[in-house]
Design a protein around this motif. Sequence first.
Motif, short mmCIF file in Angstrom:
data_model
loop_
_atom_site.label_atom_id
_atom_site.label_comp_id
_atom_site.label_asym_id
_atom_site.label_seq_id
_atom_site.Cartn_x
_atom_site.Cartn_y
_atom_site.Cartn_z
N ILE A 4 0.87 -1.17 0.00
CA ILE A 4 0.00 0.00 0.00
C ILE A 4 0.91 1.22 0.00
N LEU A 5 0.67 2.11 -0.93
CA LEU A 5 1.47 3.33 -1.03
C LEU A 5 0.72 4.44 -0.30
N ILE A 6 1.40 5.08 0.63
CA ILE A 6 0.83 6.22 1.37
C ILE A 6 1.54 7.48 0.88
N VAL A 7 0.75 8.48 0.52
CA VAL A 7 1.29 9.77 0.08
C VAL A 7 0.78 10.82 1.06
N ALA A 8 1.71 11.46 1.76
CA ALA A 8 1.33 12.47 2.75
C ALA A 8 2.55 13.32 3.06
N ASN A 9 2.30 14.46 3.64
CA ASN A 9 3.40 15.28 4.14
C ASN A 9 2.99 15.81 5.51
N GLN A 10 2.33 16.95 5.54
CA GLN A 10 1.96 17.54 6.83
C GLN A 10 0.99 16.67 7.62
N THR A 11 0.25 15.81 6.94
CA THR A 11 -0.76 15.00 7.62
C THR A 11 -0.25 13.64 8.08
N LEU A 12 1.04 13.38 7.98
CA LEU A 12 1.55 12.09 8.45
C LEU A 12 1.16 11.82 9.91
N PRO A 13 1.18 12.81 10.79
CA PRO A 13 0.78 12.51 12.17
C PRO A 13 -0.73 12.62 12.42
N GLU A 29 -3.33 -6.25 6.02
CA GLU A 29 -2.44 -5.57 5.08
C GLU A 29 -1.31 -4.92 5.90
N THR A 30 -0.09 -5.39 5.68
CA THR A 30 0.98 -4.92 6.56
C THR A 30 2.21 -4.40 5.84
N ALA A 31 2.17 -4.26 4.52
CA ALA A 31 3.33 -3.74 3.78
C ALA A 31 2.99 -2.35 3.25
N PHE A 32 3.80 -1.38 3.66
CA PHE A 32 3.55 0.01 3.28
C PHE A 32 4.81 0.64 2.71
N HIS A 33 4.61 1.50 1.73
CA HIS A 33 5.68 2.36 1.23
C HIS A 33 5.14 3.78 1.34
N VAL A 34 5.88 4.64 1.99
CA VAL A 34 5.42 6.00 2.26
C VAL A 34 6.22 6.98 1.41
N VAL A 35 5.50 7.83 0.70
CA VAL A 35 6.14 8.87 -0.11
C VAL A 35 5.75 10.22 0.48
N GLY A 78 10.18 4.01 3.00
CA GLY A 78 9.69 5.26 2.46
C GLY A 78 10.76 6.08 1.79
N GLU A 79 10.32 7.19 1.23
CA GLU A 79 11.23 8.07 0.51
C GLU A 79 10.66 9.48 0.45
N ILE A 80 11.54 10.42 0.23
CA ILE A 80 11.14 11.79 -0.04
C ILE A 80 11.00 11.90 -1.56
N GLY A 81 9.89 12.47 -1.99
CA GLY A 81 9.61 12.52 -3.42
C GLY A 81 9.61 13.93 -3.98
N ASP A 82 9.32 13.98 -5.25
CA ASP A 82 9.18 15.23 -5.98
C ASP A 82 8.15 16.12 -5.30
N ASP A 84 5.76 17.66 -6.60
CA ASP A 84 4.45 17.35 -7.19
C ASP A 84 4.05 15.95 -6.73
N PRO A 85 2.99 15.81 -5.94
CA PRO A 85 2.63 14.50 -5.41
C PRO A 85 2.36 13.45 -6.49
N VAL A 86 1.83 13.85 -7.62
CA VAL A 86 1.56 12.88 -8.70
C VAL A 86 2.88 12.36 -9.27
N ALA A 87 3.82 13.25 -9.51
CA ALA A 87 5.14 12.83 -10.00
C ALA A 87 5.84 11.97 -8.96
N ALA A 88 5.71 12.34 -7.69
CA ALA A 88 6.34 11.57 -6.61
C ALA A 88 5.81 10.14 -6.58
N VAL A 89 4.50 9.98 -6.78
CA VAL A 89 3.90 8.64 -6.78
C VAL A 89 4.33 7.86 -8.01
N ARG A 90 4.33 8.50 -9.16
CA ARG A 90 4.79 7.79 -10.37
C ARG A 90 6.20 7.26 -10.19
N ASP A 91 7.07 8.08 -9.60
CA ASP A 91 8.44 7.64 -9.35
C ASP A 91 8.47 6.47 -8.37
#
Length: 142
Positions: A4-13, A29-35, A78-82, A84-91
Amino acid sequence: MSTILIVANQTLPSAALAAEVARRIASGETAFHVVVPATPPPGGSGFTWDEDAARAEAETRLTAFLERLRGQGATAEGEIGDRDPVAAVRDAIRGREVSDVILSTLPTGVSRWLRQDVPSRMRGALTVPVLVVEEQPAPAAQ
């Protein structure tokens, strides 16, 4: 195993994201990748900002969130992305099997991502479901 891919920044907490993640973990479901997109800080115009500072703040949030996920028994990376959240997810999904995406945003009226129609743009760019988890505004003081 699908991730499961999680995309967040300020709302992580945020409570809304924590509830969705807890629901997923409870369902097995226990495998997550956070961008975490390295976006301009809130309150600025977005035209001038310190990218290094934004990346450092994103890294701090990411590290704390990954620790919380792992503390709940999840496999998390996890990783720090672009910016642009859409570009970050594509990457982030290149070479990774992703079952779906959880996009966590600030509330309507505050969220830059909602004003930029990121949920629709992300759904158009991906072939997996995108769930938007919107943090609720704090109750007004009485």
